[in-house]
Write a protein that holds these residues in place. Structure first.
Motif, mmCIF file in Angstrom:
data_model
loop_
_atom_site.group_PDB
_atom_site.id
_atom_site.type_symbol
_atom_site.label_atom_id
_atom_site.label_comp_id
_atom_site.label_asym_id
_atom_site.label_seq_id
_atom_site.Cartn_x
_atom_site.Cartn_y
_atom_site.Cartn_z
ATOM 1 N N THR A 1 0.857 -1.187 0.000
ATOM 2 C CA THR A 1 0.000 0.000 0.000
ATOM 3 C C THR A 1 0.891 1.235 0.000
ATOM 4 O OG1 THR A 1 -1.696 -1.166 1.290
ATOM 5 C CG2 THR A 1 -1.837 1.227 1.190
ATOM 6 N N TYR A 2 0.625 2.128 -0.948
ATOM 7 C CA TYR A 2 1.399 3.369 -0.996
ATOM 8 C C TYR A 2 0.489 4.520 -1.410
ATOM 9 C CZ TYR A 2 1.567 2.605 -6.091
ATOM 10 O OH TYR A 2 1.229 2.408 -7.410
ATOM 11 N N TRP A 3 0.990 5.751 -1.227
ATOM 12 C CA TRP A 3 0.224 6.945 -1.541
ATOM 13 C C TRP A 3 0.967 7.752 -2.589
ATOM 14 C CZ3 TRP A 3 0.505 4.364 2.859
ATOM 15 C CH2 TRP A 3 -0.671 4.129 3.590
ATOM 16 N N SER A 4 0.247 8.174 -3.606
ATOM 17 C CA SER A 4 0.868 8.954 -4.676
ATOM 18 C C SER A 4 -0.155 9.895 -5.281
ATOM 19 C CB SER A 4 1.418 8.026 -5.762
ATOM 20 O OG SER A 4 2.011 8.765 -6.814
ATOM 21 N N GLU A 5 0.188 11.157 -5.347
ATOM 22 C CA GLU A 5 -0.657 12.181 -5.965
ATOM 23 C C GLU A 5 -2.082 12.163 -5.414
ATOM 24 O OE1 GLU A 5 -0.222 11.382 -10.137
ATOM 25 O OE2 GLU A 5 1.632 12.536 -10.261
ATOM 26 N N GLY A 6 -2.175 12.084 -4.102
ATOM 27 C CA GLY A 6 -3.476 12.164 -3.442
ATOM 28 C C GLY A 6 -4.280 10.886 -3.431
ATOM 29 N N SER A 7 -3.716 9.774 -3.930
ATOM 30 C CA SER A 7 -4.459 8.519 -3.988
ATOM 31 C C SER A 7 -3.764 7.437 -3.167
ATOM 32 C CB SER A 7 -4.579 8.039 -5.442
ATOM 33 O OG SER A 7 -5.292 8.968 -6.218
ATOM 34 N N LYS A 8 -4.569 6.598 -2.532
ATOM 35 C CA LYS A 8 -4.072 5.421 -1.832
ATOM 36 C C LYS A 8 -4.176 4.241 -2.779
ATOM 37 C CE LYS A 8 -5.049 2.497 2.198
ATOM 38 N NZ LYS A 8 -5.947 2.301 3.368
ATOM 39 N N ILE A 9 -3.071 3.571 -3.009
ATOM 40 C CA ILE A 9 -3.024 2.512 -4.018
ATOM 41 C C ILE A 9 -2.535 1.224 -3.381
ATOM 42 C CG2 ILE A 9 -2.055 1.813 -6.245
ATOM 43 C CD1 ILE A 9 -1.574 4.875 -6.717
ATOM 44 N N GLN A 10 -3.192 0.123 -3.695
ATOM 45 C CA GLN A 10 -2.788 -1.192 -3.212
ATOM 46 C C GLN A 10 -2.487 -2.107 -4.398
ATOM 47 O OE1 GLN A 10 -6.012 -2.477 -0.596
ATOM 48 N NE2 GLN A 10 -4.926 -1.672 1.192
ATOM 49 N N VAL A 11 -1.378 -2.805 -4.312
ATOM 50 C CA VAL A 11 -0.977 -3.740 -5.365
ATOM 51 C C VAL A 11 -0.453 -5.007 -4.719
ATOM 52 C CG1 VAL A 11 -0.464 -1.986 -7.108
ATOM 53 C CG2 VAL A 11 1.316 -2.682 -5.489
ATOM 54 N N SER A 12 -0.460 -6.079 -5.489
ATOM 55 C CA SER A 12 0.054 -7.362 -5.009
ATOM 56 C C SER A 12 1.531 -7.488 -5.350
ATOM 57 C CB SER A 12 -0.736 -8.509 -5.652
ATOM 58 O OG SER A 12 -0.087 -9.751 -5.429
ATOM 59 N N SER A 13 2.252 -8.222 -4.520
ATOM 60 C CA SER A 13 3.667 -8.458 -4.798
ATOM 61 C C SER A 13 3.867 -9.307 -6.047
ATOM 62 C CB SER A 13 4.331 -9.145 -3.598
ATOM 63 O OG SER A 13 3.689 -10.385 -3.301
ATOM 64 N N HIS A 14 2.778 -9.937 -6.524
ATOM 65 C CA HIS A 14 2.874 -10.704 -7.772
ATOM 66 C C HIS A 14 3.145 -9.793 -8.964
ATOM 67 C CE1 HIS A 14 1.895 -14.536 -6.049
ATOM 68 N NE2 HIS A 14 0.759 -14.095 -5.550
ATOM 69 N N ASN A 15 2.649 -8.565 -8.893
ATOM 70 C CA ASN A 15 2.861 -7.646 -10.015
ATOM 71 C C ASN A 15 3.411 -6.293 -9.567
ATOM 72 O OD1 ASN A 15 0.528 -6.862 -8.740
ATOM 73 N ND2 ASN A 15 -0.655 -6.572 -10.597
ATOM 74 N N ALA A 16 4.271 -6.351 -8.551
ATOM 75 C CA ALA A 16 4.928 -5.135 -8.076
ATOM 76 C C ALA A 16 6.202 -5.516 -7.343
ATOM 77 C CB ALA A 16 3.996 -4.344 -7.151
ATOM 78 N N ILE A 17 7.086 -4.544 -7.194
ATOM 79 C CA ILE A 17 8.327 -4.765 -6.472
ATOM 80 C C ILE A 17 8.709 -3.489 -5.732
ATOM 81 C CG2 ILE A 17 9.771 -4.091 -8.449
ATOM 82 C CD1 ILE A 17 11.814 -6.186 -7.520
#
Length: 213
Positions: free
Chosen positions: A116-132
């Motif tokens: 989970t990270y925050w960028s440009e005013g948005s909270k974004i969640q991604v899986s480790s399967h398609n992120a690093i």
């Protein structure tokens, strides 16, 4: 629904109708053999049975592959539209630490994680399967290097790496185009996949949390 995906729906309907045809055809031919030749099977009947069933399984496998097994090829510009997005990370703080990304385990049985990270005013969640999460010296980790990045995009990454103090997210995503093959797999107009680089200065800016429910 994207009308191109009607190709795939129609193909599956035809396959089911073909299965019904096979069942009826085999039954009728076997009955005819009993009436005419006095036996249930002949060599020709068996060959026709095998050919009809083989065609069914070959076509069925082809449709199944197109719909669920066909890998995403980010370099196939005739089948997918590739998009690159960049944004600086926003630091979060709590009583214990400041951090750019939260890491949560999703299951005690798998190594999968949720970022989970925050960028440009948005909270974004991604899986480790398609992120690093990348805190190495190189701004392009090995897993991300296998995706198509042009010289222009690599320059953008390098520039952002400096201007954001090594704290940004870079996402490459693909969307299926309206083509016959994508319609056959019922993917036309849908997201094909994505991969995100979560760049942070060092690992101390990661907030590790217990398994999520």
């Amino acid at each position: 629904m994207n009308t191109w995906n009607l190709i795939g729906i129609g193909a599956w309907i035809l396959l089911v109708l073909y299965l019904v045809f096979i069942c009826v055809n085999i039954r009728n031919r076997h009955i005819k053999n009993i009436v005419v030749h006095g036996k249930k099977r002949t060599g020709a009947t068996v060959v026709i049975d095998i050919v009809e069933v083989l065609i069914f399984f070959v076509v069925g496998y082809g449709l199944f592959y197109a719909a669920w097994m066909r890998p995403v090829d980010y370099t196939a510009t005739d089948q997918v539209t590739v998009k690159h997005e960049y944004g600086p990370l926003v630091m979060q703080t709590d009583e214990d630490q400041a951090y750019y990304v939260i890491v949560q385990g999703t299951s005690s049985n798998t190594p999968s994680k949720r970022y989970t990270y925050w960028s440009e005013g948005s909270k974004i969640q991604v899986s480790s399967h398609n992120a690093i999460i990348n805190s190495d010296a190189s701004y392009l980790p090995m897993r991300a290097a296998s995706y198509p990045w042009s010289k222009k995009q690599l320059k953008e990454l390098k520039k952002l790496d400096k201007t954001s103090d090594h704290a940004y997210a870079a996402t490459i995503s693909a969307k299926y185009k309206d083509t016959f093959l994508n319609g056959l797999g019922m993917h036309a107009g849908k997201a094909a996949g994505s991969f995100t680089i979560i760049r942070i200065p060092n690992d101390s800016l990661i907030n590790v949390q217990p398994l999520s429910n």
